[in-house]
Design an enzyme around this catalytic site. Structure first.
Site, short mmCIF file in Angstrom:
data_model
loop_
_atom_site.label_atom_id
_atom_site.label_comp_id
_atom_site.label_asym_id
_atom_site.label_seq_id
_atom_site.Cartn_x
_atom_site.Cartn_y
_atom_site.Cartn_z
N GLY A 150 0.82 -1.21 0.00
CA GLY A 150 0.00 0.00 0.00
C GLY A 150 0.85 1.26 0.00
O GLY A 150 2.06 1.23 0.25
N GLN A 151 0.20 2.37 -0.26
CA GLN A 151 0.91 3.66 -0.33
C GLN A 151 1.76 3.87 0.94
O GLN A 151 1.28 3.71 2.04
CB GLN A 151 -0.09 4.80 -0.45
CG GLN A 151 0.56 6.18 -0.60
CD GLN A 151 -0.44 7.31 -0.44
OE1 GLN A 151 -1.00 7.52 0.63
NE2 GLN A 151 -0.69 8.01 -1.53
N ARG A 204 6.74 -1.94 4.96
CA ARG A 204 5.56 -1.57 4.19
C ARG A 204 4.95 -2.76 3.47
O ARG A 204 3.72 -2.84 3.32
CB ARG A 204 5.90 -0.44 3.22
CG ARG A 204 7.00 -0.73 2.20
CD ARG A 204 7.39 0.58 1.53
NE ARG A 204 8.38 0.43 0.46
CZ ARG A 204 9.69 0.39 0.65
NH1 ARG A 204 10.19 0.42 1.87
NH2 ARG A 204 10.52 0.29 -0.38
N GLU A 235 12.44 -4.07 -2.70
CA GLU A 235 12.39 -3.11 -3.80
C GLU A 235 13.77 -2.96 -4.43
O GLU A 235 14.80 -3.31 -3.82
CB GLU A 235 11.89 -1.76 -3.27
CG GLU A 235 11.84 -0.61 -4.27
CD GLU A 235 10.95 -0.88 -5.46
OE1 GLU A 235 11.30 -1.76 -6.28
OE2 GLU A 235 9.91 -0.20 -5.60
N ARG A 243 13.73 4.47 -15.56
CA ARG A 243 12.99 3.63 -16.50
C ARG A 243 13.83 2.81 -17.46
O ARG A 243 13.27 1.99 -18.19
CB ARG A 243 12.03 4.51 -17.31
CG ARG A 243 10.86 5.03 -16.50
CD ARG A 243 10.09 3.90 -15.86
NE ARG A 243 8.88 4.34 -15.22
CZ ARG A 243 8.12 3.58 -14.45
NH1 ARG A 243 8.48 2.32 -14.25
NH2 ARG A 243 7.03 4.05 -13.88
N HIS A 289 7.10 -5.24 -4.03
CA HIS A 289 7.35 -3.85 -4.41
C HIS A 289 7.27 -3.70 -5.93
O HIS A 289 7.33 -4.69 -6.66
CB HIS A 289 8.73 -3.43 -3.90
CG HIS A 289 8.89 -3.66 -2.44
ND1 HIS A 289 8.68 -2.69 -1.49
CD2 HIS A 289 9.23 -4.79 -1.74
CE1 HIS A 289 8.87 -3.20 -0.28
NE2 HIS A 289 9.21 -4.47 -0.42
#
Length: 241
Positions: free
Chosen positions: A10-11, A60, A87, A115, A182
């Protein structure tokens, strides 16, 4: 047919603050808690009943998993945590505001760091307090296992052995599995499952707290269905191979 559900945590507080987070341990926001609970409610409504769950060692993701399982009344299932599901490590960008980095280095450079598939951001020095060697949860890892910065390619190289040795065999045996992790570690799994090329995977966005339900073939290897359960927050999906 085995089912795999992938959920990005979640955020988090740093999602909200637009900061590069990576391996830093930050808490969920109230919205992140609500997203995790809604994920569990949506999964319960579909009848999804995972036999095992996996997550990273970052709070998280762990808390998102707890909240999701609580809503599903499945807190009793086996849960395994692994640093390999962490992550992507953002190196020298860790903790910095994304807009400030754009202003300092330009949109083009930031876009490459964020990216590109194979270009990591600047690496951390070993004595930098943000380096994972200073975190006790990684004390049993060898120095060559601890990243100072990662591209998506390096994240994939970290995730893939764990996926192939630990998670994929369960799916091939017909078990339903839940993975809460993540954005980039889940991109790595999506790339492997959907056999995506390097250019296409970096375009995939995985929204926070939205279950991605993937139905697999009889061998538990190839996706045959894929959908986000929260349709209002869905993102484009990869093509079924």
């Amino acid at each position: 047919m085995a089912k795999l559900v992938l959920i990005r945590h979640g955020q988090s507080e740093w999602n909200l603050q637009n900061r590069f987070t990576g391996w830093v341990d930050v808490k969920l926001t109230d919205e992140g808690v609500a997203q995790a609970r809604k994920a569990g409610t949506l999964l319960a409504e579909t009848g999804f009943a995972p036999e095992r769950a996996f997550t990273s060692v970052l709070t998280r993701a762990v808390r998102t998993l707890w909240l999701t399982l609580e809503e599903m009344d499945r807190v009793w299932i086996p849960v395994e945590k692994s640093w390999r599901l962490n992550e992507r490590h953002y190196g020298g960008l860790t903790g910095l505001d994304k807009q400030e980095i754009r202003e300092r280095h330009g949109d083009a450079q930031v876009q490459i760091w964020r990216r590109s598939f194979d270009t990591p951001p600047p690496a951390l020095d070993l004595d930098d307090e943000r380096h994972p060697s200073h975190d006790p949860r990684y004390k049993d890892l060898s120095p060559d296992q601890l990243p100072a910065a990662e591209s998506l390619e390096l994240t994939l190289n970290r995730v893939q052995p764990y996926w192939e040795s630990t998670i994929a065999p369960l799916l091939e045996a017909g078990e339903d599995v839940l993975v809460v992790a993540h954005g980039n570690s889940l991109r790595a799994i999506v790339k492997l499952l959907f056999d995506m090329n390097d250019a296409d995977i970096v375009q995939i966005e995985i929204p926070t707290g939205n279950p991605l339900e993937i139905g697999l073939d009889g061998a538990g290897k190839m996706p045959v269905t894929a959908r986000y359960l929260d349709t209002e927050r869905a993102q484009p999906l990869p093509e079924i191979p």
